[in-house]
Design a protein around this motif. Structure first.
Motif: not given
Length: 213
Positions: A4, A7, A15-16, A19, A22-23, A29-30, A33
Motif C-alpha cells: 500500500t 503519494i 502524482r498522475e 500512479r 504503479l498501475r 495499491t495507491v 495522494e
C-alpha cells in the motif's frame, strides 16, 4: 499481499504519472495522494501505508522537511518513507536520512528502477540512488573541512577546480556545465565562505587541505 502506498507531491501531473506507473504492477495499491506536507501527515496517519513516496521540494517544506519526516514517523512508525525528489543536493539527502527517511531516490531515475525500489521498500529494504549513495560514502571516507560544510558537492568540485588554477571556461568543460553555472556556483561559494575574490577562495582551499581529498 499488495504493497500500500501514499503519494505526496505538489504537482498533480507528477502524482498522475506515478500512479500510472504503479498501475503496471498489480502488487501495488495507491491509498491516497497529498499535495503538501500537512496533508501527507494526515494521509499517513489515516491509512498507515506500507510506503510513503514523499517529495521534499513541496511548498512549505524547506527547512521544515526534517521535522515533517519526524512527524510522519510518529504518525505511522511502520511506514517506509521513500524520498522521491528532483534535487540531488547532498545536504538535503543527508538531513532527510538523519531525520528518519528510509530511502532516497531521484525523479530522473527509470520507472522500472522505481518499481523495484518500492517492492524492496515493501519488504523493509531501503534504497539509495547511486549518486546519493556514492556521495554519502565519500563524505564518510573523506570528511570535508568544517569551514566547507555549507557547500554542496558541486560547489566543492568547482572550488577544487578553481584551486587547481582553472578558469571559468576550464571548470565548465571539466564539470560539463556552462560558464554561467560556474559563475553562479562561484558566487554562492564566495557568499557562503564570506570571501571577496577568487584568490581568497584558492588560498582558503589550499590552507584547509581541501586539495588533499
Amino acid at each position: 499481499m499488495s504493497t500500500t502506498i501514499v503519494i505526496a507531491d505538489d504537482h498533480a501531473v507528477v502524482r498522475e504519472g506515478i500512479r500510472g506507473l504503479l498501475r503496471i504492477d498489480p502488487g501495488f495499491t495507491v491509498l491516497a495522494e497529498a499535495e503538501n506536507g500537512e496533508t501527507a501527515i494526515l494521509m499517513v496517519r489515516e491509512h498507515r501505508p506500507d510506503v510513503l513516496l514523499l517529495d521534499l521540494m513541496m511548498p512549505g517544506m524547506g527547512d521544515a522537511a526534517e521535522a515533517m519526516i519526524g512527524l510522519i514517523r510518529k504518525a505511522s512508525p511502520e511506514t517506509h518513507i521513500m524520498i522521491l525528489t528532483s534535487s540531488d543536493d547532498d545536504r538535503l539527502a543527508f538531513k532527510a536520512i538523519e531525520a528518519g527517511a528510509h530511502s532516497f531516490l531521484l525523479k530522473s531515475m527509470r520507472g522500472e528502477h522505481l518499481l523495484n525500489a518500492i517492492h524492496a521498500a515493501g519488504k523493509g529494504t531501503p534504497t539509495l540512488h547511486p549518486l546519493v549513495a556514492q556521495r554519502l560514502l565519500n563524505s564518510i571516507r573523506n570528511p570535508q573541512p568544517r569551514q566547507f560544510e555549507d557547500l554542496t558537492a558541486r560547489e566543492l568540485e568547482v572550488l577544487r577546480c578553481l584551486a587547481e588554477g582553472g578558469s571559468n571556461a576550464k571548470i565548465a568543460a571539466e564539470l560539463n556545465i556552462t560558464e554561467k553555472t560556474v559563475k553562479a556556483h562561484l558566487g554562492s561559494i564566495m557568499s557562503k565562505l564570506d570571501l571577496t575574490d577568487r584568490t581568497q577562495a584558492v588560498a582558503l582551499a589550499w590552507r584547509a587541505g581541501l586539495m588533499k581529498q
